[in-house]
Design an enzyme around this catalytic site. Structure first.
Site, mmCIF file in Angstrom:
data_model
loop_
_atom_site.group_PDB
_atom_site.id
_atom_site.type_symbol
_atom_site.label_atom_id
_atom_site.label_comp_id
_atom_site.label_asym_id
_atom_site.label_seq_id
_atom_site.Cartn_x
_atom_site.Cartn_y
_atom_site.Cartn_z
ATOM 1 N N CYS A 55 5.013 -7.225 -1.848
ATOM 2 C CA CYS A 55 5.820 -5.913 -1.787
ATOM 3 C C CYS A 55 7.139 -6.210 -0.968
ATOM 4 C CB CYS A 55 4.837 -4.765 -1.149
ATOM 5 S SG CYS A 55 3.411 -4.466 -1.965
ATOM 6 N N CYS A 95 1.404 -5.996 2.463
ATOM 7 C CA CYS A 95 1.466 -6.755 1.209
ATOM 8 C C CYS A 95 2.748 -7.589 1.312
ATOM 9 C CB CYS A 95 1.646 -5.668 0.116
ATOM 10 S SG CYS A 95 2.267 -6.189 -1.536
#
Length: 128
Positions: free
Chosen positions: A40, A37
């Site tokens: 993230c 991600c």
């Protein structure tokens, strides 16, 4: 050592840590993330590394839930329990374990906005 002050102390999600938060009257923050991600990684690099955020994190129980693999039954159970639709999902809980729904975010959060939410969670914890 010096390293301890320069990073957030993260723990894998566990019920015993939620119970500890309740005993210590500390709010809880949960970072639902995945290795693949991009937002993230951006959170880790820009928001969670900010000195003000690191300092404020000491007033929380800071938990991470790794949703990289769908093969992890505990992670999948938490994804369902917290109704996580995507990563990153940032969840604040009161010391007694209830989600502060107004503070939930899915996606990247700049440090200034995140810090405001941390402060709101602290204020709510103190009024309980």
């Amino acid at each position: 050592g010096a390293g301890a002050e320069s990073a957030i102390q993260w723990f894998p999600y566990s019920d015993s840590l939620l119970e500890q938060a309740s005993r210590e009257r500390k709010p809880v923050f949960i970072d639902f993330y995945a290795d693949w991600c991009a937002p993230c990684k951006e959170l880790d690099a820009k928001t969670f590394s900010a000195p003000e955020v690191i300092s404020r994190s000491r007033d929380f129980v800071m938990l991470k839930v790794d949703l990289t693999s769908t093969d992890d039954p505990k992670a999948e159970e938490l994804r369902t329990q917290y109704q996580v639709k995507g990563v990153p999902t940032l969840v604040f809980l009161t010391p007694d374990g209830r989600e502060i729904a107004d503070l939930r975010v899915t996606g990247f959060e700049p440090k200034d906005v995140f810090l405001k939410k941390m402060n709101q969670a602290i204020q709510l914890a103190q009024t309980q």
